[in-house]
Design an enzyme around this catalytic site. Structure first.
Site, PDB file in Angstrom:
ATOM      1  N   LYS A 138       0.853  -1.194   0.000  1.00  0.00           N
ATOM      2  CA  LYS A 138       0.000   0.000   0.000  1.00  0.00           C
ATOM      3  C   LYS A 138       0.893   1.250   0.000  1.00  0.00           C
ATOM      4  O   LYS A 138       1.995   1.144   0.577  1.00  0.00           O
ATOM      5  CB  LYS A 138      -0.912   0.013   1.234  1.00  0.00           C
ATOM      6  CG  LYS A 138      -1.842  -1.179   1.354  1.00  0.00           C
ATOM      7  CD  LYS A 138      -3.062  -1.071   0.467  1.00  0.00           C
ATOM      8  CE  LYS A 138      -3.913  -2.326   0.562  1.00  0.00           C
ATOM      9  NZ  LYS A 138      -5.101  -2.287  -0.319  1.00  0.00           N
ATOM     10  N   HIS A 255      -7.123 -13.337  -7.040  1.00  0.00           N
ATOM     11  CA  HIS A 255      -7.894 -12.235  -6.466  1.00  0.00           C
ATOM     12  C   HIS A 255      -9.247 -12.215  -7.168  1.00  0.00           C
ATOM     13  O   HIS A 255      -9.365 -12.611  -8.318  1.00  0.00           O
ATOM     14  CB  HIS A 255      -7.160 -10.910  -6.703  1.00  0.00           C
ATOM     15  CG  HIS A 255      -7.632  -9.775  -5.840  1.00  0.00           C
ATOM     16  ND1 HIS A 255      -8.861  -9.178  -5.981  1.00  0.00           N
ATOM     17  CD2 HIS A 255      -7.027  -9.143  -4.798  1.00  0.00           C
ATOM     18  CE1 HIS A 255      -8.992  -8.219  -5.072  1.00  0.00           C
ATOM     19  NE2 HIS A 255      -7.898  -8.178  -4.337  1.00  0.00           N
ATOM     20  N   ARG A 256     -10.294 -11.750  -6.480  1.00  0.00           N
ATOM     21  CA  ARG A 256     -11.648 -11.819  -7.050  1.00  0.00           C
ATOM     22  C   ARG A 256     -12.258 -10.442  -7.282  1.00  0.00           C
ATOM     23  O   ARG A 256     -13.485 -10.296  -7.335  1.00  0.00           O
ATOM     24  CB  ARG A 256     -12.541 -12.610  -6.092  1.00  0.00           C
ATOM     25  CG  ARG A 256     -12.598 -12.013  -4.694  1.00  0.00           C
ATOM     26  CD  ARG A 256     -13.486 -12.790  -3.767  1.00  0.00           C
ATOM     27  NE  ARG A 256     -13.578 -12.123  -2.469  1.00  0.00           N
ATOM     28  CZ  ARG A 256     -14.494 -12.378  -1.558  1.00  0.00           C
ATOM     29  NH1 ARG A 256     -15.435 -13.282  -1.778  1.00  0.00           N
ATOM     30  NH2 ARG A 256     -14.512 -11.726  -0.403  1.00  0.00           N
ATOM     31  N   SER A 325      -9.090 -11.421   3.758  1.00  0.00           N
ATOM     32  CA  SER A 325      -8.429 -10.139   3.502  1.00  0.00           C
ATOM     33  C   SER A 325      -9.472  -9.030   3.406  1.00  0.00           C
ATOM     34  O   SER A 325     -10.627  -9.305   3.104  1.00  0.00           O
ATOM     35  CB  SER A 325      -7.686 -10.245   2.162  1.00  0.00           C
ATOM     36  OG  SER A 325      -7.115  -9.017   1.768  1.00  0.00           O
TER      37      SER A 325
END
Ligand code: CAP
Ligand code: MG
Length: 399
Positions: A138, A255-256, A325
């Site tokens: 990040k 990842h979705r 997450s």
């Protein structure tokens, strides 16, 4: 050939019977349409979808529909979805319809599944049964390659097992993949020589259908130890194509992003369960499924069932590692572990880089929270002699 059984939730429009609605789904997805036709041949009959059971459920009904497996072109996932999750969502006489689950037949699962799975990823990371700790670099985007690698080093030396790109970071000019990847791997080699730990970095190779395999090959050539794919935006088949590519022997983190556009509405769309089954069979080694304490919308019962779909026996496919997450921090770890178990990857971006003492200490605080949960000690008690965790709990509290 055995049938494929799909379970749907549906709510018919006023004046429409559940029998009519279920039959309309079965016909629309197989050999029928809205009216009788003169062109139908008797020999087509064996491909008809058959409504098995209809039960009242919530404000609507659930039904199971049997699809003869001959209707599926073995190995063609886009075609599978056109049958299981195609036009039915638009039928106006059905107010809402959701694909809740699919029982696949072996003959239409010619896929190899995860190359590594939970056990293989654990071997790479050198763990036995504790939850893995992961972080997302990040800010999501904007850091240059050098600063990205510096953050990766801090997180790795602090104790994470996994570092990943954010879902929106691919190969943009401000942080080219070809620069970022080698710099990060260099830092992870440094951590390995300093600690003996092998930290995984999931580099996001999401890209166009005709490019993604080539990008995977380049990443492997540049020393990647894990790949990441945004499955919904890239398409399910992208996972298969990379997983089946000879010469690429790397775990795939899935990842979705965009999933909630189709999974969130409990009455309409596609639940996460079928997505879990597809990603597992196509070769996803890790998949985001949600948290019990984080920032994203979640249904704990559905989530536990989704994680089970990733880990329960499924033909002879390896289990996929569920990833919790989204808004996670050390104060939520005990709840995640108590509700979801230890075969879980606990991933925190803000919950690590937002620690008052920075990334390295944030990572250590997450590891301490995991150690406390595994030892059955409350986070508050464990924090008494673990100042890193204490500082995190002071900032974010205990979920
Ligand atoms: O961008 C984010 O929000 C995250 O990087 C988490 O960051 P934080 O830890 O800073 O929240 C992930 O993309 C979400 O977890 C995706 O949601 P899900 O896992 O539900 O698919
Ligand atoms: Mg993200």
């Amino acid at each position: 050939m055995t049938d494929v059984i799909a379970t749907y939730y549906f709510r018919p429009r006023e004046g429409v019977t559940p029998e009519w609605a279920a039959q309309a789904i079965a016909e629309e997805q197989t050999t029928g349409t809205w009216t009788d036709i003169s062109t139908r041949q008797n020999y087509v009959h064996y491909l008809d979808g058959v409504v098995d059971e209809i039960h009242p459920s919530g404000g609507g009904y659930t039904c199971t529909i049997r699809y003869p497996s001959e209707i599926f072109e073995p190995g063609n996932i886009p075609q599978y979805l056109s049958v299981l999750a195609g036009n039915l969502f638009g039928l106006s006489r059905i107010a809402a319809v959701r694909l809740v689950d699919v029982e696949f037949s072996r003959d239409i699962v010619p896929f190899k599944g995860p190359k590594f799975g939970i056990e293989g990823v654990r071997k790479l990371a050198g763990t036995v049964d504790r939850p893995h700790v992961g972080t997302i670099i990040k800010p999501k985007v904007g850091l240059n390659p050098k600063d990205t690698a510096a953050v990766a080093y801090e997180a790795a030396i602090g104790g994470v097992d996994l570092i990943k790109d954010d879902e929106t970071l691919t190969d943009q000019a401000f942080c080219p993949l070809g620069e970022r990847l080698p710099l990060i791997m260099e830092q992870l080699d440094r951590v390995k020589s300093e600690t003996g730990r092998n930290v995984l970095y999931a580099v996001n190779i999401s890209s166009a259908g005709d490019k993604i395999v080539q990008r995977a090959r380049e990443a492997a050539r540049m020393g990647a130890n894990m790949l990441m794919i945004d499955v919904i935006v890239c398409g399910f088949d992208a996972v298969r194509a990379v997983a089946e590519e000879p010469g690429i022997n790397l775990p795939i983190h899935v990842h979705r992003t965009m999933h909630a556009a189709i999974t969130r509405n409990p009455e309409h769309g596609i639940a996460m369960r079928p997505i879990c089954r597809l990603v597992r069979m196509l070769g996803g080694d890790q998949l985001h499924t949600g948290t019990v304490s984080g920032k994203m919308e979640h249904d704990v019962t559905e989530l536990r069932g989704d994680n089970l779909a990733l880990t329960e026996p499924f033909f002879d496919l390896k289990p996929t590692f569920p990833v919790a997450s989204g808004g996670l921090h050390p104060g939520g770890v005990h709840k995640e572990v108590s509700m979801l178990g230890r075969d879980i990857i606990l991933q925190a971006g803000g919950g690590i880089h937002g620690h008052p003492d920075g990334t390295r200490v944030g990572a250590t605080a997450m590891r301490q929270a995991v150690d406390a949960a595994v030892a059955g000690i409350s986070p508050a008690t464990y924090a008494e002699d673990h100042p890193e965790l204490k500082r995190a709990l002071d900032k974010w509290g205990i979920a």
